[in-house]
Design an enzyme around this catalytic site. Structure first.
Site, PDB file in Angstrom:
ATOM      1  N   GLY A 182       0.792   3.482  -8.440  1.00  0.00           N
ATOM      2  CA  GLY A 182       0.635   2.047  -8.599  1.00  0.00           C
ATOM      3  C   GLY A 182      -0.818   1.670  -8.399  1.00  0.00           C
ATOM      4  O   GLY A 182      -1.723   2.507  -8.537  1.00  0.00           O
ATOM      5  N   ILE A 184      -2.629   0.853  -5.707  1.00  0.00           N
ATOM      6  CA  ILE A 184      -3.349   1.546  -4.643  1.00  0.00           C
ATOM      7  C   ILE A 184      -3.506   3.017  -4.986  1.00  0.00           C
ATOM      8  O   ILE A 184      -4.576   3.607  -4.798  1.00  0.00           O
ATOM      9  CB  ILE A 184      -2.629   1.372  -3.294  1.00  0.00           C
ATOM     10  CG1 ILE A 184      -2.685  -0.090  -2.853  1.00  0.00           C
ATOM     11  CG2 ILE A 184      -3.259   2.263  -2.225  1.00  0.00           C
ATOM     12  CD1 ILE A 184      -1.940  -0.388  -1.569  1.00  0.00           C
ATOM     13  N   THR A 265      -0.363   5.910   4.325  1.00  0.00           N
ATOM     14  CA  THR A 265      -0.889   4.563   4.568  1.00  0.00           C
ATOM     15  C   THR A 265       0.018   3.527   3.911  1.00  0.00           C
ATOM     16  O   THR A 265      -0.382   2.377   3.715  1.00  0.00           O
ATOM     17  CB  THR A 265      -2.322   4.419   4.014  1.00  0.00           C
ATOM     18  OG1 THR A 265      -2.326   4.800   2.625  1.00  0.00           O
ATOM     19  CG2 THR A 265      -3.305   5.273   4.778  1.00  0.00           C
ATOM     20  N   ALA A 266       1.248   3.934   3.567  1.00  0.00           N
ATOM     21  CA  ALA A 266       2.171   3.034   2.870  1.00  0.00           C
ATOM     22  C   ALA A 266       3.161   2.419   3.861  1.00  0.00           C
ATOM     23  O   ALA A 266       2.886   1.374   4.445  1.00  0.00           O
ATOM     24  CB  ALA A 266       2.889   3.792   1.754  1.00  0.00           C
ATOM     25  N   ARG A 267       4.291   3.080   4.064  1.00  0.00           N
ATOM     26  CA  ARG A 267       5.304   2.610   5.001  1.00  0.00           C
ATOM     27  C   ARG A 267       5.898   3.810   5.738  1.00  0.00           C
ATOM     28  O   ARG A 267       6.165   4.847   5.134  1.00  0.00           O
ATOM     29  CB  ARG A 267       6.421   1.839   4.274  1.00  0.00           C
ATOM     30  CG  ARG A 267       5.984   0.488   3.715  1.00  0.00           C
ATOM     31  CD  ARG A 267       5.709  -0.516   4.828  1.00  0.00           C
ATOM     32  NE  ARG A 267       5.363  -1.832   4.322  1.00  0.00           N
ATOM     33  CZ  ARG A 267       4.133  -2.252   4.104  1.00  0.00           C
ATOM     34  NH1 ARG A 267       3.107  -1.426   4.331  1.00  0.00           N
ATOM     35  NH2 ARG A 267       3.904  -3.474   3.665  1.00  0.00           N
ATOM     36  N   GLU A 296       6.075  -0.369  15.830  1.00  0.00           N
ATOM     37  CA  GLU A 296       4.716  -0.882  16.039  1.00  0.00           C
ATOM     38  C   GLU A 296       4.750  -1.980  17.098  1.00  0.00           C
ATOM     39  O   GLU A 296       5.486  -2.950  16.952  1.00  0.00           O
ATOM     40  CB  GLU A 296       4.150  -1.416  14.723  1.00  0.00           C
ATOM     41  CG  GLU A 296       3.956  -0.326  13.674  1.00  0.00           C
ATOM     42  CD  GLU A 296       3.233  -0.811  12.422  1.00  0.00           C
ATOM     43  OE1 GLU A 296       2.691  -1.950  12.449  1.00  0.00           O
ATOM     44  OE2 GLU A 296       3.198  -0.072  11.437  1.00  0.00           O
ATOM     45  N   HIS A 315      -2.040   0.752  11.880  1.00  0.00           N
ATOM     46  CA  HIS A 315      -1.748  -0.064  10.690  1.00  0.00           C
ATOM     47  C   HIS A 315      -2.935  -0.988  10.363  1.00  0.00           C
ATOM     48  O   HIS A 315      -2.799  -2.203  10.210  1.00  0.00           O
ATOM     49  CB  HIS A 315      -0.480  -0.899  10.898  1.00  0.00           C
ATOM     50  CG  HIS A 315       0.213  -1.221   9.619  1.00  0.00           C
ATOM     51  ND1 HIS A 315       1.537  -1.594   9.542  1.00  0.00           N
ATOM     52  CD2 HIS A 315      -0.231  -1.235   8.330  1.00  0.00           C
ATOM     53  CE1 HIS A 315       1.880  -1.822   8.292  1.00  0.00           C
ATOM     54  NE2 HIS A 315       0.818  -1.618   7.536  1.00  0.00           N
ATOM     55  N   ILE A 316      -4.102  -0.385  10.195  1.00  0.00           N
ATOM     56  CA  ILE A 316      -5.322  -1.159   9.949  1.00  0.00           C
ATOM     57  C   ILE A 316      -5.971  -0.814   8.614  1.00  0.00           C
ATOM     58  O   ILE A 316      -7.093  -1.244   8.343  1.00  0.00           O
ATOM     59  CB  ILE A 316      -6.344  -0.949  11.089  1.00  0.00           C
ATOM     60  CG1 ILE A 316      -6.659   0.544  11.274  1.00  0.00           C
ATOM     61  CG2 ILE A 316      -5.837  -1.576  12.379  1.00  0.00           C
ATOM     62  CD1 ILE A 316      -7.781   0.827  12.257  1.00  0.00           C
ATOM     63  N   ALA A 317      -5.284  -0.069   7.760  1.00  0.00           N
ATOM     64  CA  ALA A 317      -5.901   0.389   6.512  1.00  0.00           C
ATOM     65  C   ALA A 317      -6.389  -0.763   5.640  1.00  0.00           C
ATOM     66  O   ALA A 317      -7.417  -0.660   4.974  1.00  0.00           O
ATOM     67  CB  ALA A 317      -4.927   1.266   5.724  1.00  0.00           C
TER      68      ALA A 317
END
Length: 349
Positions: A182, A184, A265-267, A296, A315-317
């Protein structure tokens, strides 16, 4: 040419206007830009209440900008960030050629009416570039032990030997497997192409010829098992659905090479946590780098924290100062791409 823009507390109308003026349809045409605001006077914290309302109830659950229905009948284009695009707004826009939002989610748009009217609707993953940068950064951090070496020094240790010592090499010597091509995923591929890193991809839902026609240097594999067997680094870029939840489980993890790495870095829910911890603890793969967690913040007793072959970030990407405020310029790029090609991967159908 009439354009309607709606600013809010996170994306200013002035930025939307700047982006509109750089869109292909604006060249050599006089623009009549009607500007509306949707809670733009609020602070970011105060605006969260309205974000929550629209995410829970959609565009019909909140008020639309006052007076906008009078401008829409003559509008050619409509652009916003979080503001509602309701059924009434869409039906009023009899001349609309295209609408666009500069965010990934589409909860603020009455999508059923968009489809009924066959109206082109573009959106963007506003933090795609930051996430892509961060993903490549995690590849370096995990394969070259950057984060764990830093952590060791902070703890008074001068570590020069690590769990992945038998496999350490430069990134271009490794093949990266991208799962999910996709927006990203494509951004990550662009960066890896620039670094001359071999890339293989798996995505049964994309047009392979279209991807390759965009200048991306990739090799498609026929199934997910093939990618897990061949790749040295596997990077996940899919949405979580019933089909993809815990898709990366022991079946695929066992196919990975001893010197390979998993990047997410997705889920978190794309991966079966217990299965990943098992292969890491048993050193069946070289390591993993995760920007997402199943809980989290991560709890103090999480078994991931005991492993010496995993890099964890909170979770800071996608977290940069300009990802959201500058998102109209990402939308501009998508709009211009659509106008040039007649299609876009970011079009909602």
């Amino acid at each position: 040419m009439k354009v309607v823009v709606i600013g809010d507390a996170l994306v200013k109308s002035e930025t939307l206007i700047e982006a509109v003026k750089e869109m292909a349809f604006a060249k050599d045409q006089a623009l009549d830009i009607a500007v509306y605001e949707w809670h733009s006077e609020l602070s970011k914290d105060e605006f969260q209440e309205h974000i929550l309302a629209i995410e829970r109830g959609g565009p019909e659950a909140v008020e639309i900008p006052e007076g906008i229905l009078a401008d829409l009948p003559e509008a050619d284009y409509l652009f916003c960030h979080y503001a509602p695009i309701s059924k009434a707004m869409l039906e009023a826009g009899k001349k609309l050629k295209l609408i666009g939002t500069c965010r990934g989610g589409i909860e603020n748009v009455h999508v059923e009416t968009v489809r009924e009217l066959k109206l082109p609707f573009l959106h963007v993953i506003r933090n795609a570039e930051p996430v892509a940068d961060f993903t490549v950064g995690l590849m370096y951090a995990e394969t070259r032990n950057i984060a764990r070496a830093h952590a060791a020094i902070k703890n008074g240790k001068w570590e020069k030997s690590f769990a992945n010592d038998p496999y350490k090499t430069i990134l271009p010597n490794l093949t990266v497997g991208i799962v999910g091509v996709g927006y990203i995923g494509k951004q990550v591929i662009e960066r890896l192409n620039g670094l001359k890193v071999p890339v293989i991809v798996y995505d049964p839902f994309v047009d392979q010829q279209r991807v390759q026609s965009e200048g991306l240097l990739v090799e498609f594999v026929s199934d997910l098992a093939e990618l897990f067997q061949q790749a040295d680094i596997i990077s996940l870029h899919m949405r979580v659905t019933e089909e993809t939840k815990e898709m990366v489980n022991q079946h695929y993890l066992k196919l990975m090479k001893p010197g390979s790495y998993l990047i997410n870095t997705a889920r978190a829910d794309l991966v079966c946590k217990d299965d990943l911890i098992k292969v890491l603890a048993e050193k069946k793969i070289a390591g993993a780098a995760l920007d997402v967690s199943w809980t989290e913040p991560i709890t103090a007793d999480d078994p991931l924290l005991k492993l010496d072959n995993v890099t964890l970030t909170p979770h800071i990407a996608g977290d940069t100062i300009d990802a959201i405020p500058r998102s109209p310029f990402l939308l501009k790029k998508v709009v211009n791409d659509y106008l040039a090609k007649g299609y876009s991967d970011m079009e909602v159908r």
